[in-house]
Design a protein around this motif. Sequence first.
Motif, PDB file in Angstrom:
ATOM      1  N   LEU A   1      13.845  10.299   3.753  1.00 29.18           N
ATOM      2  CA  LEU A   1      12.915  11.003   4.631  1.00 29.18           C
ATOM      3  C   LEU A   1      11.469  10.804   4.203  1.00 29.18           C
ATOM      4  O   LEU A   1      10.566  10.719   5.047  1.00 29.18           O
ATOM      5  N   ALA A   2      11.223  10.725   2.897  1.00 27.00           N
ATOM      6  CA  ALA A   2       9.856  10.470   2.429  1.00 27.00           C
ATOM      7  C   ALA A   2       9.370   9.115   2.930  1.00 27.00           C
ATOM      8  O   ALA A   2       8.216   8.965   3.365  1.00 27.00           O
ATOM      9  N   TRP A   3      10.240   8.111   2.873  1.00 29.32           N
ATOM     10  CA  TRP A   3       9.887   6.792   3.367  1.00 29.32           C
ATOM     11  C   TRP A   3       9.763   6.799   4.889  1.00 29.32           C
ATOM     12  O   TRP A   3       8.863   6.173   5.459  1.00 29.32           O
ATOM     13  N   GLN A   4      10.651   7.534   5.560  1.00 29.29           N
ATOM     14  CA  GLN A   4      10.593   7.602   7.022  1.00 29.29           C
ATOM     15  C   GLN A   4       9.285   8.210   7.499  1.00 29.29           C
ATOM     16  O   GLN A   4       8.720   7.781   8.507  1.00 29.29           O
TER      17      GLN A   4
ATOM     18  N   ALA B   1       0.808  -1.226   0.000  1.00 31.09           N
ATOM     19  CA  ALA B   1       0.000   0.000   0.000  1.00 31.09           C
ATOM     20  C   ALA B   1       0.837   1.270   0.000  1.00 31.09           C
ATOM     21  O   ALA B   1       0.464   2.270  -0.628  1.00 31.09           O
ATOM     22  N   GLU B   2       1.991   1.251   0.694  1.00 29.29           N
ATOM     23  CA  GLU B   2       2.718   2.499   0.949  1.00 29.29           C
ATOM     24  C   GLU B   2       4.024   2.652   0.183  1.00 29.29           C
ATOM     25  O   GLU B   2       4.518   3.771   0.042  1.00 29.29           O
ATOM     26  N   LEU B   3       4.590   1.558  -0.286  1.00 31.23           N
ATOM     27  CA  LEU B   3       5.869   1.654  -0.994  1.00 31.23           C
ATOM     28  C   LEU B   3       5.590   1.965  -2.462  1.00 31.23           C
ATOM     29  O   LEU B   3       5.348   1.080  -3.274  1.00 31.23           O
ATOM     30  N   THR B   4       5.617   3.249  -2.791  1.00 28.47           N
ATOM     31  CA  THR B   4       5.203   3.728  -4.100  1.00 28.47           C
ATOM     32  C   THR B   4       6.251   3.393  -5.165  1.00 28.47           C
ATOM     33  O   THR B   4       7.428   3.175  -4.855  1.00 28.47           O
TER      34      THR B   4
END
Length: 404
Positions: free
Chosen positions: A46-49, A22-25
């Motif tokens: 930072l975007a992933w964090q 769902a979140e790992l674009t």
Amino acid sequence: MQLNWSRDDLAFRDEVRAFLDAELTPDLRAAAAGMTSVYAPPHIALAWQKKLHARGWVAPSWPTEWGGCDWSVARRYIWARETTMAGAPPLSPMGLGMCGPVLLHYGTDAQKRRFLPPMLAGDEFWCQGYSEPNSGSDLASLQMRAERDGDDFICTGAKIWTTHAHHADWIFCLVRTSRLEKPQLGISFLLIDMKSPGVSVRPIISLSGEHVQNQVMFDDVRVPVANVVGHIDDGWTVAKYLMEFERGGHAYAPSMVQRVASLQRHLAEAALPVTMNGRIAALRMEIEALDALELQFNAGLSNGAAPGPMASALKILGTELSQRLTELEVEAALPYAPIYQPHRTLPGGAVPDFTAPADGLGVGPAWAAKALPKYFNDRAGSIYAGTNEIQRGILWQYLARRNG
């Protein structure tokens, strides 16, 4: 060694996979796939964090009191394996993986309240100030001075090879606060605001053409004494504790398992000569043995515990296996060479991307295009966090003491 996951562990694995789906674009996956350094670009990390922080999954081994997960070793292993398999970018380790554990162990309550929440949220980005221009691997010979002036220290000196200092809000530094009989004494562990007057950053462009490292200059920088972690003049104790996390507080093998499997797949898809297959298979067995060793080692750690001297062994094995893998990756990419043009720093210090094709030859596939920069970057693996020669010395001393 057999892994028999519990029903709860398997449910957690499925929860992680659903989260990653769902979140790992695609843009985060693509950025991670194109990495040639061990560090993701800060805006990607930072975007992933931020996504992980929203889910409460930023710091697997931190205590829940300070926003961590306090996961079991099994869950931390599952998390590391699943994120690697999914192609997630790594988070920057300088804050979460190095300074954070130090603050949890040695920091005052005031320091924890001030620094841990923004570190966890990714609101403050950290870098590490250990190496100096004339110290090399002899960290105890550092010369950056911190002279007491009331409630402040006045800091003068330089740090070098400072990863992502040009993006950092804070730097944790080893500074010399006294001249005592042994060089390891009289050193303090100090937190410095990178926006302080007198701090300047000079870029260092690597052989791969990338700007990751820097030299940081300190010209009469005023830092509160309250920013000392641990005791004044006893920073060497704190530094050794941190270095155990830098060397062995993570797993080297999962990403290499993925890389070697990808290399085998690329060779098959491109119908390239099979002369490398035996060497790749042999290296893969060594990497999978390291994977089992890391799992066994981590299973013996209690949450928050320092890795100890075994960190040196894992650092040696992990970095040297990775270097050998880069050699095979470059060899596999040779049919597409030359795919690079020499790059120079542009006016104003800008660094061009690795996008220029060699004359008339076009650009090879992405995996081949990053083989040479990855090779160059991995040469540093056996140097940073203490050279592998130093790690062998640490192991020898440990074994000598244990065996009398």
